[in-house]
Design an enzyme around this catalytic site. Structure first.
Site, short mmCIF file in Angstrom:
data_model
loop_
_atom_site.label_atom_id
_atom_site.label_comp_id
_atom_site.label_asym_id
_atom_site.label_seq_id
_atom_site.Cartn_x
_atom_site.Cartn_y
_atom_site.Cartn_z
CG PHE A 261 2.91 6.85 17.83
CD1 PHE A 261 2.32 6.98 16.61
CD2 PHE A 261 2.79 5.59 18.65
CE1 PHE A 261 1.29 6.08 16.50
CE2 PHE A 261 1.79 4.51 18.26
CZ PHE A 261 0.86 4.69 17.26
CE1 TYR B 238 10.73 1.49 27.22
CE2 TYR B 238 9.80 -0.70 27.02
CZ TYR B 238 9.70 0.79 26.84
OH TYR B 238 8.33 1.43 26.51
CE LYS C 288 8.55 3.14 29.44
NZ LYS C 288 8.24 4.60 29.47
CE LYS D 194 16.80 -7.33 6.85
NZ LYS D 194 17.50 -6.21 6.73
CB VAL E 295 13.58 -10.99 15.00
CG1 VAL E 295 14.47 -11.40 16.08
CG2 VAL E 295 13.96 -9.78 14.33
CE1 TYR F 24 15.17 -4.91 17.32
CE2 TYR F 24 14.68 -7.28 17.43
CZ TYR F 24 14.24 -6.02 17.43
OH TYR F 24 12.93 -5.84 17.02
CE1 TYR G 23 14.69 -7.60 20.47
CE2 TYR G 23 14.68 -9.90 20.15
CZ TYR G 23 14.06 -8.82 20.44
OH TYR G 23 12.66 -8.49 20.08
N1 NAD Z 1 3.72 3.17 21.35
C1 NAD Z 1 3.37 2.11 22.03
O1 NAD Z 1 2.75 1.00 21.62
C2 NAD Z 1 4.12 2.09 23.56
C3 NAD Z 1 3.90 0.89 24.12
C4 NAD Z 1 4.32 1.04 25.42
C5 NAD Z 1 4.71 1.87 26.01
N2 NAD Z 1 4.78 3.18 25.47
C6 NAD Z 1 5.34 4.35 26.22
O2 NAD Z 1 4.40 5.49 25.71
C7 NAD Z 1 5.45 6.54 25.78
C8 NAD Z 1 5.33 7.17 24.44
O3 NAD Z 1 5.66 6.36 23.35
P1 NAD Z 1 5.75 6.67 21.88
O4 NAD Z 1 5.31 5.48 21.10
O5 NAD Z 1 4.88 8.05 21.74
O6 NAD Z 1 7.08 6.95 21.82
P2 NAD Z 1 7.71 8.29 20.80
O7 NAD Z 1 9.38 7.96 20.85
O8 NAD Z 1 7.26 8.57 19.73
O9 NAD Z 1 7.50 9.73 21.79
C9 NAD Z 1 8.61 9.93 23.02
C10 NAD Z 1 8.95 11.47 22.89
O10 NAD Z 1 9.65 11.81 23.96
C11 NAD Z 1 10.43 12.77 23.58
N3 NAD Z 1 11.70 12.92 24.54
C12 NAD Z 1 12.18 11.87 24.80
N4 NAD Z 1 13.17 12.17 25.89
C13 NAD Z 1 12.92 13.39 26.05
C14 NAD Z 1 13.48 14.43 27.09
N5 NAD Z 1 14.49 14.01 27.55
N6 NAD Z 1 13.14 15.45 26.88
C15 NAD Z 1 11.98 15.89 26.08
N7 NAD Z 1 11.30 15.19 25.32
C16 NAD Z 1 11.87 13.82 25.24
C17 NAD Z 1 10.98 12.35 22.24
O11 NAD Z 1 11.51 13.52 21.48
C18 NAD Z 1 9.57 11.65 21.44
O12 NAD Z 1 8.86 12.80 20.74
C19 NAD Z 1 6.71 5.98 26.23
O13 NAD Z 1 6.65 6.22 27.65
C20 NAD Z 1 6.69 4.57 25.83
O14 NAD Z 1 7.75 3.89 26.52
C21 NAD Z 1 4.37 3.30 24.12
O1 UGA Z 2 4.81 -1.38 22.12
C1 UGA Z 2 4.80 -1.81 23.17
O2 UGA Z 2 3.62 -2.16 23.38
C2 UGA Z 2 6.06 -2.17 23.96
O3 UGA Z 2 6.74 -3.01 23.16
C3 UGA Z 2 7.54 -2.72 22.17
O4 UGA Z 2 8.41 -3.95 22.17
P1 UGA Z 2 8.23 -5.04 21.03
O5 UGA Z 2 6.74 -5.09 20.77
O6 UGA Z 2 9.03 -6.15 21.20
O7 UGA Z 2 8.65 -4.14 19.86
P2 UGA Z 2 8.63 -4.26 18.22
O8 UGA Z 2 9.72 -3.62 17.52
O9 UGA Z 2 7.06 -3.58 17.93
O10 UGA Z 2 8.82 -5.86 17.88
C4 UGA Z 2 7.78 -6.71 17.89
C5 UGA Z 2 8.23 -7.91 17.48
O11 UGA Z 2 8.67 -8.05 16.02
C6 UGA Z 2 9.77 -8.45 15.95
N1 UGA Z 2 10.60 -7.83 14.72
C7 UGA Z 2 10.72 -6.40 14.60
C8 UGA Z 2 10.99 -5.83 13.74
C9 UGA Z 2 11.37 -6.41 12.40
O12 UGA Z 2 11.87 -5.99 11.45
N2 UGA Z 2 11.21 -8.04 12.56
C10 UGA Z 2 10.75 -8.66 13.48
O13 UGA Z 2 10.64 -9.71 13.50
C11 UGA Z 2 10.45 -8.41 17.37
O14 UGA Z 2 11.63 -9.33 17.30
C12 UGA Z 2 9.44 -8.57 18.30
O15 UGA Z 2 9.29 -9.78 18.44
C13 UGA Z 2 8.81 -1.59 22.80
O16 UGA Z 2 9.61 -2.05 23.64
C14 UGA Z 2 7.67 -0.44 23.16
O17 UGA Z 2 7.57 0.22 22.26
C15 UGA Z 2 6.76 -0.68 24.01
O18 UGA Z 2 6.96 -0.56 25.25
#
Ligand code: NAD
Ligand code: UGA
Length: 387
Positions: free
Chosen positions: A26, A183, A187, A249, A251, A329, A333
């Site tokens: 993403f 997780y 991290k 849903k 949670v 979950y 959780y």
């Molecule tokens: N989206 C958010 O809001 C968010 C929030 C907090 C932290 N992060 C961090 O940012 C990073 C990217 O998040 P994202 O939302 O894009 O997630 P994502 O799952 O869309 O992207 C992660 C990508 O890494 C690749 N990947 C995973 N393991 C791999 C491996 N062993 N070898 C090669 N590729 C691999 C996956 O195929 C995937 O395309 C992550 O480290 C995540 O923990 C994201």
């Molecule tokens: O995005 C982030 O900054 C970080 O937090 C996320 O964690 P969280 O925010 O808990 O994940 P979500 O799945 O987005 O859930 C947000 C909240 O919605 C709730 N939820 C989720 C899904 C659903 O169908 N219904 C529902 O009530 C969860 O319980 C939680 O309270 C993930 O851990 C990571 O992608 C990232 O590191």
């Protein structure tokens, strides 16, 4: 276009080569898009998948052809990794398992992915004197101090007990049985390792703590472009419910609070880090939007309203239902109660501020979800199910 671009200190920006691990995800897909359309930099894009960046790789006639190169590899076991890091000026590591449904059900994969698999990346950067931007998470803060105060305590109103600051706030996780924290803990340890590599061996690093970045291409829609039984993050869960006209849903009643930031705003912050190493090195940055705070229940209500507007469909009679965390979950959780990022450091170092309101970012994101998935969902729901 690119030749006259300047950094924040008025110096011309030199084109660099970036080794982006997890480029097919993403965040990676949006970052690649930005780098290709607005900068002269080259990207070595590493991932096991490339569906989300296919539009940047093909056809060959694209204006940036030659500046982005996809390498299909799994960093767990691929000897090409060090060579690719050596070829680049900067490595950005995005690879991780980062969907909460995995943390308590696949804790080993989660810990390996977020800690063990990141170790060689840090080591190769340190040994080869390469700069590293590593993606951590706001989850490293865990729960707020506020959540441990009595419900009627006046201290609950004091931001000192809930606003999350990179250089001050502690990391507060639940017990080991609460495997949700596998997780965050992995991290946290990789952050500490990177920080120590900086202190002891001079590694040039930047750590990013994203706070719920959301937008198009986030995760997957179960049964359409991901497993039917898969549970993505909340944006995709709620989008899936809206597309299928089923209740969203909540949670444990949807009482947890989150701040959501638009992916396009957040990517601006990452670009500033890439192009201003002198201002970004050695820092940990919160990247979020403190103005977009809602409870998950409020998010569900807002998404329902926005989706009604962008799809032209009528609203559901029962828009939400409550489910227990255990049912949704499984065992182990736990949740972060509240996440407000302090913006002082990123403001001072990079002058970055988020721009997009929650309503606006949901409007553009749900327009994308509707356009991308509505037909496919209708078709899949019309198919007779085998008995
Ligand atoms: N989206 C958010 O809001 C968010 C929030 C907090 C932290 N992060 C961090 O940012 C990073 C990217 O998040 P994202 O939302 O894009 O997630 P994502 O799952 O869309 O992207 C992660 C990508 O890494 C690749 N990947 C995973 N393991 C791999 C491996 N062993 N070898 C090669 N590729 C691999 C996956 O195929 C995937 O395309 C992550 O480290 C995540 O923990 C994201
Ligand atoms: O995005 C982030 O900054 C970080 O937090 C996320 O964690 P969280 O925010 O808990 O994940 P979500 O799945 O987005 O859930 C947000 C909240 O919605 C709730 N939820 C989720 C899904 C659903 O169908 N219904 C529902 O009530 C969860 O319980 C939680 O309270 C993930 O851990 C990571 O992608 C990232 O590191």
């Amino acid at each position: 276009m690119a030749a006259s671009r300047m950094d924040l200190d008025g110096r011309p920006i030199k084109p660099i080569t970036i080794c982006m691990i997890g480029a097919g995800g993403f965040i990676g897909s949006h970052l690649c898009e930005k780098l290709m359309s607005e900068t002269p930099h080259k990207v070595l894009a590493l991932d096991v998948y490339n569906d989300k960046i296919k539009h940047l790789l093909e056809p060959d006639a694209l204006p940036w052809a030659g500046r982005i190169q996809f390498h299909r590899l799994n960093i767990k076991h691929d000897s090409r990794l060090e060579g690719l890091i050596k070829m680049a000026d900067l490595t950005i590591n995005l690879a991780a398992i980062c969907t909460p449904a995995d943390y308590n059900t696949r804790p080993l994969d989660t810990i390996y992915s977020n800690f063990i698999d990141a170790l060689p990346v840090v080591k190769y950067c340190s040994e080869n004197n390469k700069r590293l931007i590593h993606f951590s998470t706001c989850e490293v803060y865990g729960k707020t101090i506020q959540s441990f105060l009595p419900k009627d305590s006046p201290l609950r109103q004091d931001p000192a007990y809930y606003v999350l600051k990179e250089d001050v706030s502690p990391c507060i996780f639940g017990s080991i049985e609460k495997q949700r924290w596998s997780y965050a803990c992995a991290k946290q340890l990789i952050e500490r390792l990177i920080y120590a590599e900086g202190a002891e061996n001079g590694l040039e690093f930047t750590i990013v703590r994203p706070f719920n970045w959301i937008g198009p291409r986030m995760d997957f829609i179960p049964g359409i472009d991901g497993p039917s039984e898969g549970v993505p993050r909340v944006l995709a869960c709620f989008s899936n419910n809206l597309l299928r006209r089923e209740p969203l849903k909540l949670v444990d009643g949807g009482q947890s609070q989150r701040t959501f930031v638009y992916i396009k705003d957040a990517i601006e912050a990452v670009l500033l880090m890439i192009e201003n190493p002198g201002r970004a090195n050695g820092h940990i940055f919160n990247v979020g939007n403190p103005n977009n705070e809602v409870t998950v229940r409020q998010l569900a209500e807002m998404m329902t309203k926005v989706y009604t507007k962008v799809s032209g469909e009528s609203a559901l009679e029962t828009p939400t239902i409550d489910v227990s965390a255990k049912e949704f979950y499984g065992e182990g959780y736990d949740d972060s109660d509240k996440r407000i990022p302090d913006m002082t450091i990123i403001n001072k170092q990079l002058g970055w501020n988020p721009k997009t309101s929650l309503w606006d970012l949901l409007e553009s994101t749900l327009t994308y979800q509707h356009r991308t998935y509505a037909e496919a969902i209708k078709k899949s729901m019309a198919k007779p199910t085998s008995s």
